[in-house]
Design a protein around this motif. Structure first.
Motif, PDB file in Angstrom:
ATOM      1  N   GLN A  53       0.852  -1.189   0.000  1.00 29.95           N
ATOM      2  CA  GLN A  53       0.000   0.000   0.000  1.00 29.95           C
ATOM      3  C   GLN A  53       0.883   1.233   0.000  1.00 29.95           C
ATOM      4  N   GLY A  54       0.297   2.354  -0.384  1.00 28.57           N
ATOM      5  CA  GLY A  54       1.114   3.565  -0.432  1.00 28.57           C
ATOM      6  C   GLY A  54       0.341   4.716  -1.015  1.00 28.57           C
ATOM      7  N   SER A  55       1.050   5.756  -1.346  1.00 27.44           N
ATOM      8  CA  SER A  55       0.357   6.914  -1.904  1.00 27.44           C
ATOM      9  C   SER A  55       1.263   7.674  -2.867  1.00 27.44           C
ATOM     10  N   SER A  58      -4.180   7.492  -2.255  1.00 21.59           N
ATOM     11  CA  SER A  58      -3.605   6.360  -1.523  1.00 21.59           C
ATOM     12  C   SER A  58      -4.058   5.073  -2.181  1.00 21.59           C
ATOM     13  N   ASP A  65       5.259   8.230  -1.367  1.00 20.38           N
ATOM     14  CA  ASP A  65       5.671   8.145   0.028  1.00 20.38           C
ATOM     15  C   ASP A  65       6.361   6.830   0.369  1.00 20.38           C
ATOM     16  N   TYR A  66       6.475   5.954  -0.610  1.00 20.25           N
ATOM     17  CA  TYR A  66       7.152   4.696  -0.335  1.00 20.25           C
ATOM     18  C   TYR A  66       7.793   4.229  -1.622  1.00 20.25           C
ATOM     19  N   SER A  67       8.614   3.248  -1.531  1.00 22.37           N
ATOM     20  CA  SER A  67       9.350   2.867  -2.728  1.00 22.37           C
ATOM     21  C   SER A  67       8.881   1.523  -3.277  1.00 22.37           C
TER      22      SER A  67
END
Lengths: 403, 874
Positions: free
Chosen positions: B562-564, B580, B728-730
Motif C-alpha cells: 500500500q502507499g500513496s 492512496s 511516500d514509499y518505494s
C-alpha cells in the motif's frame, strides 16, 4: 478703453494672418480631398484608419488567395476531367478487346493503343503547374509523383495537402495527393506487393494462386528476412503482425533465388542477399489506376484468349471493375473540388461585401465632405475680405490727416 | 516785469520740452518695446508776493506697469514652449501617418508577400518577393527612425542656439544693470526710461527661450532667475548655460562653482518646449518603433526557426539579431552625477523579451546616501522596476524583459545612467537572410496515413514548438520516426517506427494514450514541460509464485504494497493532491486513481512472455488458465495465442497474445494483473518471464493441481508542465521518481474517425518543397496578438502610437492657439497702457503748441508793457 495705434495695426494684421491660415488649411484639404491629413486632425480617426487599412489589406489579400486557389483547383479539375475521358476510352478498348470476334493480332493493336493511353495517363498524373511544381505530389513539389519502377508505378509524393487562407481561420486545401486520387483505388481483389525493402533482392514475380487464402491473410503483411547462419545465407518468412513464421519457412537456405508460396501467393525472389536484408510485402485491397491500365495492356499481349479463356475473361472483368472504381474515386475528388470552389465563391462574396462597407467607413473617417469644405472656404474668404476692408477704413481715421 | 518775462520764457521752455516728448512718442509709435512717456509739467513757486515763477517739466514719466510686463513675459514663455513643441510634433506625426508609405503599409505588404509565397512555396520568385518586401519593410523602419534621429539632432542644435542666445542676453542684462547703477537716479529721466525699455525688451526675448522670474533691487538693478530659482543674472554677474552631450541643460553659476544639471526644472520657452517634446514624444516614439521592430524580429525569427527551407534545413535567422554585439554595447548613456569620475566600462543591454512591457527607456540611479544601493525607474512614468542593494561589477540585472550586464568599470554614488534598450533597434532592423531558397516555409514533420486504414482519420501537424527537441536533430529524419497505432477507437500508442516491420515502444514509453472526448484531438503530449514518470519501484512487475501446487485457480495477489502518490504544482494557487493505494491493487486500478487527479493522466500495461512450452499430449490434459479463463487443447504457443485472442472475456479486459511460435507475449493493455495457472502432466511445463527478466517454470502434476504465478503491471504517468510527482514509499513508484521529457516538440492533431488497427506514421518532411505550413504560420504573425498587456498586434501597437502622437499633437495645437490668444490679450493690455496712440499725441501736440504760442504772447505782452513804460519815460 485706450487703444494704441500700434495695437490697432497689430490686431488687424494678426487677425488677417489667422484667417489667411484658415483659408490655406481649408484649401489644402480640398486639394488633397482628405479630411484627415495628420493624426492630430482626428487622433482616434487616425488610429481607426490604421485598423481599417489593415482590414482592407487583409481582405484584398484573401481575395488574391482565392484567385490563386481558384486557378489551382481549376487546373486540377481539368486534369481529372481529361483523366475521366481517358478511362472511358480505355474501358471502350477493353470491352472491344473482350468481344469474341477479335483476333489476337487485333487485340495486340488495341493493346498498343491502351499502352499509348497509359503514357498519356502518366503525363496527366505528372502535370506541373505554372510554378513548375507537380500537381499531385503532395508536398514533394519538385518530385515527379509517379514513376515506373520494375514494371510497377510507384507514388513518390506524400500525403501533404497544401492549404491556403481564404478567410480568418478558414483554410482550404489547394491540392489532392496523388496517392488518394490514382493509387488508393478499391481493387477487384486483394493483392500482395513489395512496399518496403532494404535489400537488393527483388520479388520478380508475385502471383496469386489462392485468392481465398490471401483474402483471409489480409490485412497482414509478409516479411522476408535474410540471415547469415554461420556462413550460409538463409531466409525466414514471417507475418508482420506477430512475427509468426509462415508455412514453416524458417532459416531456409538461400542462394540468389527462391520460390515460395505464402498466404496463397507464389513469390519469386532474385538477387544477392546480405545479413539483415528484409523485404516487406504488404497485402492490399487497393490497386492503382496505372496498374489496372498497364495490366490490361500487358494482358492483351500476353494472354492468348483461345488458350487461356478463363484467365482472359477474368482479366477483362477485373479491368472493367478496376476502371469503374477508379472513375468513382476521380468523380469523388472532383465533387470535393467543386465543393471547395463553392467555398471560394462564398468567401469571395463575403470579402466583397465587407470591403464595400469598410471602404465607406474609411471614406467617412478620411475623406473630405467637399460641399461643406467649399462652403467653409467661401465663408472664410468672405470674413478675410471683410477684415481687410475694415482695416483700410480704420487706417484712414487719423487726426494727423486733419492737421 | 522781468518776472512776467521769465514766466513767459519758462512756459516756452516747458512746452518745448513737452513737445519734444510728444515728438519722441510719435516717432516711436511703431518701435517694438517702446513705452510711451509723458512730460510732467509743474508750476514753479515764486517768492514773496509774486504770482509764481512760471512752469517747468518736473519729470518725464515712463507709463508702464510692472505686473503687466511680467504677465506678457509669462505668456511669451508659454506660447514659445507650445509653438516649438507643435512645430516639431507636426513633422513626426505626418511621418508616422503616411498612408501608402507608412510602416503599417510596409508590414502589410510584407505579410501579403508571405501569403503569396504560401500559395506557391516552391516558386523561387515568390520567395524572392518576400525578401524584397522584407527589405522594403526594414528600410521603412530605418527611414522613420532616421527621421526621428535627424529631428533629435536638429533639436540638439536648436537647444544649443537657445543656450547661446540666453547667455548673450544675460550678458546684456548685466551691462544694463551696470549702467543703471551708474545713473544714480531712480526715475523720471529719459535716459533711464530708454534703458528700462531696452531691459524689458531683452527680458521678453529671454522669456521666449526659457521662463524667467525677476526681482528688482532697491538700486534699480534687476536679478533674473530660471528653473527652481537658480540665478541667471545677479546684479552685475551672470551664470552660463550650456547643453551637455546627453542633451541636458547645465548651469554654471556666476563665480564658476560646480555646474548643475537643471534639465528637470527648466520650464517654458523654446528650451522648455524642446525638452518636453523630447521627453514625451521623441524618445517614446523612437522606443516604441524600436519595440515594434524588436517584437517583429523575435516573433518572426522564432517561427522561422521552427520551419525548414527548400533543402530541409531548419530556418536560419531572418532578421538581424536584436542583441547583435554591435548593438548591445550602445544602449547606455551617462545622465548625471560627477562626470569626471564616471566609469561605467563595458555595459551590455540585452532585450530578452520585447513583448512583455510597453517600451520606454530606464534611468539607473545610484544612491548618494547608501553606497551600493541602486534602482531602475521607467523614464515614462517613473515607476521603479528594479532595486538592488549591493552593486558590484560584474553585475547582471533583469527587469521588464531587459537584461543589463555590467562587465567593467566602476560607479560612484549619485551617478545616473540612461538605459535605452529600444533606441537603436529601429535603425538596426535589417534582413540577414539572402537566399530565397533558405526561407523556411515548410514544416519539418510530415504525416502519412496507412493506406490500409479503415477509418477516414488523418493527422495534421498543428504547430512545431521546439526545433531543438532531440527528435528533430536528425539529418532529414526524425529520431526515431514515429508510428501512432490505435488499439481501438479511443486508445492508441506512440511507437518507435525505426524498423517499420517491428515498431517498438518509445523511450520513454508514454503508455497507452487516450483521445479526449470532444474538442481538438492533440495526439501527442506537446506542451513544453510535459513529463512522464514511470513506475520504477522494486515491487513492480514482480513474479509472484506459490510454492508447490494449488488446488484452485484463484489468482495470487500481485504483491504491491500500500502507499500513496502526491502531485504538487509549482504554481502556488494549486494545493498538492494525494491518492492512496491499498495493497495488491492492480496497476490498472492505481492508474485510474492517479488519473482522477488534476494535471496528470496515467495508463497501465502488464506484460509477460511464455517460452519453452513442453506439451506431451499425454496424461493430465494440458490447461493454462489466464485470469480464470481456461485454455486447453492447443498444441503450440502459436495456437495458444490464437485461442487467447479468440476469448471474449479476455478481449473485453484488453488481454491479448502475440506469438511468433517460439515466444508468446501476453499483454494486458489496461494493466490488469496477469494470473496464470498451469495444469498438465509432470513432464509438461512452460517458462514464464516477466519484464524484469525473472523466470519461473510452471509445471504439471495431476488433474486439479496447478502451479501458478501472477505478474502486476507497470504504470506511466504523464504530468502537465510544472507538476512534480512524489511517492511516500518505494514499492511501485520511487520516492523521487525521475521526470522524463514527454513532449515531442510538436503538436499533432487528429481529424476524422479512426478504427482499431489504424496507423499513422510521422516522418521528417524531406523534399517538402510544396509544403507551406510554416509559411502560413509566418503569415499569421501579422495579426497575432503578441505585444504588451492587453496583447495587441503589431498594427494595433502602431495604431495606438499614431493615436497617442496624434492626441499629443492635437492637444498642443489647441493649447498653442489658446496661449496665442492669451499672449495677444496681455500684449494688447500692455499696449493699451504703454503704447502710443497717434490721435492722442496729435491732440497733445496741438495743446502744447497752443500753450507755446500763448507763452510767446506772454513775452510779447511783457515787451509791449516794457515799451509803453519806456515811451512814457522818454
Amino acid at each position: 478703453m485706450r487703444v494704441s495705434t500700434f495695437q490697432i495695426h497689430q490686431q488687424a494684421s494678426k487677425q488677417m494672418e489667422t484667417l489667411g491660415a484658415q483659408v490655406a488649411a481649408t484649401q489644402e484639404r480640398i486639394s488633397h480631398g482628405k479630411r484627415l491629413t495628420a493624426p492630430s486632425d482626428d487622433p482616434i480617426g487616425a488610429a481607426r484608419l490604421v485598423d481599417i487599412r489593415q482590414e482592407l489589406g487583409a481582405r484584398k489579400q484573401f481575395a488574391e488567395n482565392i484567385a490563386a486557389a481558384d486557378a489551382a483547383l481549376l487546373l486540377e479539375d481539368s486534369i481529372l476531367n481529361q483523366t475521366t475521358e481517358l478511362i472511358h476510352r480505355v474501358q471502350e478498348l477493353t470491352l472491344q478487346a473482350g468481344s469474341g470476334i477479335q483476333t489476337h493480332a487485333n487485340r495486340e493493336y488495341l493493346a498498343a493503343e491502351i499502352q499509348a493511353r497509359f503514357d498519356e495517363l502518366m503525363a496527366l498524373a505528372n502535370t506541373k503547374n505554372a510554378a513548375g511544381q507537380y500537381v499531385f505530389s503532395g508536398f514533394q513539389g519538385r518530385e515527379a509523383p509517379f514513376e515506373a519502377r520494375n514494371g510497377e508505378v510507384a507514388y513518390q509524393g506524400d500525403n501533404g495537402q497544401r492549404r491556403i487562407a481564404i478567410d480568418r481561420g478558414q483554410l482550404l486545401e489547394l491540392n489532392d495527393a496523388g496517392q488518394a486520387v490514382f493509387m488508393d483505388v478499391q481493387a477487384p481483389d486483394v493483392r500482395l506487393a513489395v512496399t518496403d525493402s532494404n535489400s537488393s533482392v527483388v520479388a520478380s514475380q508475385i502471383d496469386v494462386v489462392d485468392q481465398a487464402a490471401l483474402d483471409e491473410f489480409f490485412p497482414d503483411d509478409v516479411v522476408v528476412r535474410f540471415n547469415d547462419n554461420g556462413g550460409a545465407m538463409t531466409y525466414t518468412v514471417v507475418r508482420s503482425s506477430d512475427q509468426r513464421p509462415l508455412e514453416g519457412l524458417v532459416d531456409i537456405p538461400y542462394s540468389n533465388s527462391a520460390s515460395l508460396t505464402v498466404a496463397g501467393v507464389q513469390i519469386e525472389l532474385h538477387g544477392t542477399a546480405v545479413d539483415g536484408d528484409q523485404l516487406v510485402l504488404s497485402s492490399s485491397n487497393r490497386q492503382s489506376l496505372f496498374s489496372t491500365v498497364q495490366g490490361i495492356a500487358e494482358g492483351l499481349r500476353d494472354i492468348n484468349e483461345s488458350e487461356e479463356p478463363e484467365e482472359f475473361r477474368a482479366l477483362i472483368d477485373s479491368t472493367i471493375v478496376g476502371l469503374n472504381n477508379a472513375t468513382d474515386v476521380i468523380l469523388r475528388t472532383r465533387a470535393d473540388i467543386g465543393a471547395r470552389m463553392n467555398s471560394l465563391q462564398a468567401a469571395s462574396a463575403i470579402h466583397d461585401d465587407v470591403t464595400l462597407q469598410l471602404e465607406s467607413v474609411r471614406s467617412g473617417v478620411e475623406d473630405l465632405d467637399f460641399a461643406a469644405a467649399v462652403s467653409d472656404l467661401a465663408y472664410q474668404s468672405f470674413v478675410l475680405e471683410a477684415a481687410q476692408q475694415s482695416f483700410i477704413r480704420i487706417n484712414g481715421l487719423s487726426l494727423f490727416q486733419r492737421l | 516785469m522781468t518776472s512776467l518775462f521769465n514766466i513767459g520764457v519758462s512756459g516756452l521752455k516747458a512746452q518745448q520740452a513737452a513737445l519734444s516728448v510728444v515728438g519722441q512718442n510719435i516717432t516711436n509709435a511703431s518701435t517694438p518695446g517702446y513705452t510711451r512717456q509723458r512730460a510732467e509739467i509743474e508750476s514753479v513757486v515764486g517768492s514773496g508776493q509774486t504770482a509764481g515763477a512760471g512752469a517747468r517739466v518736473a519729470s518725464v514719466t515712463r507709463i508702464a506697469n510692472a505686473h503687466i510686463d511680467e504677465q506678457v513675459r509669462a505668456d511669451v514663455s508659454l506660447f514659445a514652449e507650445l509653438e516649438s513643441f507643435a512645430n516639431r510634433i507636426q513633422q513626426i506625426e505626418t511621418g508616422l501617418f503616411d498612408g501608402e508609405f507608412g510602416i503599417d503599409a510596409a508590414m502589410r505588404d510584407f505579410f501579403d508577400a508571405m501569403q503569396n509565397a504560401a500559395n506557391e512555396p516552391g516558386d523561387l520568385s515568390m520567395r524572392e518577393f518576400v525578401l524584397d518586401n522584407a527589405t522594403a519593410l526594414t528600410n521603412r523602419f530605418q527611414g522613420l527612425t532616421d527621421r526621428i534621429s535627424l529631428q533629435a539632432l536638429d533639436l540638439a542644435s536648436s537647444m544649443e542656439s537657445a543656450a547661446v542666445r540666453i547667455n548673450e542676453i544675460s550678458g546684456l542684462l548685466v551691462d544694463i544693470n551696470d549702467r543703471i547703477a551708474g545713473l544714480q537716479t531712480t526715475e523720471g529721466s529719459p535716459a533711464l526710461n530708454g534703458m528700462l525699455d531696452k531691459r524689458e525688451q531683452l527680458l521678453k526675448e529671454l522669456a521666449q527661450y526659457i521662463t524667467v522670474k525677476t526681482a528688482e533691487q532697491s538700486d534699480g538693478q534687476l536679478n533674473v532667475f530660471v528653473g527652481k530659482g537658480q540665478p541667471l543674472v545677479l546684479g552685475q554677474e551672470s551664470a552660463h548655460v550650456s547643453i551637455s552631450n546627453a542633451g541636458d541643460v547645465v548651469l554654471r553659476p556666476a563665480g564658476g562653482s560646480n555646474s548643475q544639471i537643471i534639465t528637470g526644472s527648466v520650464q517654458g520657452g523654446e528650451l522648455g518646449g524642446l525638452l518636453h517634446y523630447k521627453r514625451t514624444v521623441l524618445e517614446p516614439t523612437q522606443s516604441q518603433i524600436g519595440q515594434i521592430a524588436a517584437a517583429f524580429t523575435v516573433a518572426f525569427n522564432q517561427q522561422h526557426a521552427l520551419g525548414v527551407d527548400l533543402e530541409g534545413n531548419f530556418g536560419q535567422p531572418f532578421f538581424r539579431d536584436l542583441n547583435d554585439p554591435e548593438l548591445i554595447g550602445a544602449r547606455v548613456g551617462f545622465l548625471g552625477g560627477d562626470e569626471g569620475n564616471s566609469g561605467l566600462g563595458a555595459v551590455n543591454v540585452y532585450i530578452d523579451d520585447p513583448f512583455v512591457a510597453d517600451a520606454t527607456s530606464y534611468e539607473l540611479y545610484f544612491s548618494e546616501s547608501t553606497p551600493g544601493s541602486y534602482e531602475v525607474r521607467r523614464s515614462d512614468d517613473g515607476e521603479v522596476v528594479f532595486r538592488g542593494s549591493s552593486f558590484a561589477i560584474p553585475q547582471e540585472i533583469s527587469f521588464e524583459g531587459v537584461r543589463v550586464e555590467f562587465l567593467s568599470g566602476q560607479v560612484s554614488p549619485g551617478d545616473e545612467y540612461l538605459i535605452n534598450p529600444y533606441g537603436n533597434v529601429g535603425a538596426a532592423f535589417d534582413v540577414v537572410l539572402s537566399d530565397p531558397g533558405a526561407l523556411a516555409l515548410a514544416s519539418p514533420v510530415a504525416t502519412a496515413v496507412d493506406p490500409a486504414n479503415t477509418g477516414n482519420g488523418s493527422l495534421f501537424v498543428n504547430e512545431i514548438l521546439d526545433a531543438e527537441h532531440p527528435l528533430l536533430q536528425g539529418e532529414q529524419r526524425l529520431i526515431p520516426p514515429l508510428l501512432v497505432e490505435f488499439v481501438n477507437e479511443r486508445q492508441y500508442r506512440v511507437l518507435d517506427n525505426s524498423d517499420p516491420s517491428r515498431p517498438q515502444p518509445m523511450q520513454p514509453d508514454l503508455g497507452l494514450l487516450e483521445l479526449a472526448p470532444g474538442g481538438v484531438n492533440h495526439i501527442l503530449p506537446y506542451e513544453l514541460g510535459t513529463t512522464v514518470v514511470s513506475s520504477s519501484g522494486p515491487q513492480v512487475a514482480n513474479l509472484i509464485t506459490a510454492s508447490g501446487f494449488v488446488a484452485d485457480t484463484t489468482p495470487l495477489a500481485n504483491g504491491y504494497p500500500q502507499g500513496s502518490l502526491t502531485v504538487q504544482s509549482t504554481d502556488d494557487n494549486l494545493s498538492p493532491q494525494t491518492v492512496s493505494f491499498d495493497a495488491s491493487q492492480s496497476a490498472r486500478q492505481v492508474a485510474a486513481q492517479i488519473s482522477g487527479m488534476v494535471g496528470v493522466t496515467a495508463s497501465a500495461r502488464t506484460e509477460l512472455n511464455l517460452t519453452n512450452l513442453v506439451n506431451d499430449q499425454i496424461g493430465t490434459p494440458l490447461e493454462i488458465v489466464i485470469n480464470g479463463e481456461v485454455m486447453s487443447g492447443f498444441g503450440t504457443l502459436a495456437e495458444l495465442a490464437d485461442q487467447i485472442n479468440a476469448n471474449d472475456a479476455l478481449a473485453v479486459a484488453g488481454i491479448q497474445a502475440v506469438s511468433d511460435g517460439t515466444t508468446l507475449q501476453l499483454i494486458a493493455t489496461q494493466g490488469d494483473d496477469l494470473a496464470l495457472h498451469f495444469q498438465g502432466s509432470p513432464s509438461e511445463s512452460v517458462t514464464l518471464t516477466n519484464t524484469r527478466g525473472e523466470q519461473t517454470l510452471l509445471r504439471g502434476s495431476v488433474v486439479g493441481s496447478y502451479s501458478t504465478a501472477t505478474v502486476g503491471g507497470e504504470i506511466s504517468v504523464i504530468a502537465e508542465p510544472d507538476r512534480q510527482i512524489t511517492a511516500d514509499y518505494s514499492g511501485v513508484f520511487a520516492v523521487q521518481p525521475e521526470h522524463q521529457r514527454a513532449d515531442l516538440g510538436f503538436d499533432v492533431v487528429l481529424r476524422g474517425n479512426v478504427n482499431a488497427g489504424d496507423r499513422f506514421s510521422l516522418n521528417f518532411n524531406s523534399g517538402g518543397t510544396g509544403d507551406n505550413r510554416n509559411a502560413l504560420a509566418l503569415a499569421g504573425l501579422g495579426e497575432a496578438q503578441l505585444m504588451g498587456d492587453p496583447q495587441r498586434s503589431f498594427y494595433g501597437v502602431f495604431a495606438s502610437l499614431v493615436q497617442s502622437v496624434g492626441v499629443e499633437a492635437g492637444k498642443v495645437n489647441i493649447n498653442k492657439e489658446a496661449a496665442g490668444v492669451l499672449l495677444a490679450q496681455s500684449e494688447s493690455f500692455r499696449e493699451s497702457i504703454s503704447g502710443v496712440n497717434l490721435d492722442e499725441e496729435a491732440a497733445l501736440l496741438i495743446r502744447h503748441e497752443q500753450a507755446y504760442n500763448a507763452a510767446a504772447q506772454i513775452i510779447s505782452v511783457a515787451r509791449d508793457v516794457f515799451n509803453v513804460l519806456l515811451n512814457s519815460v522818454s
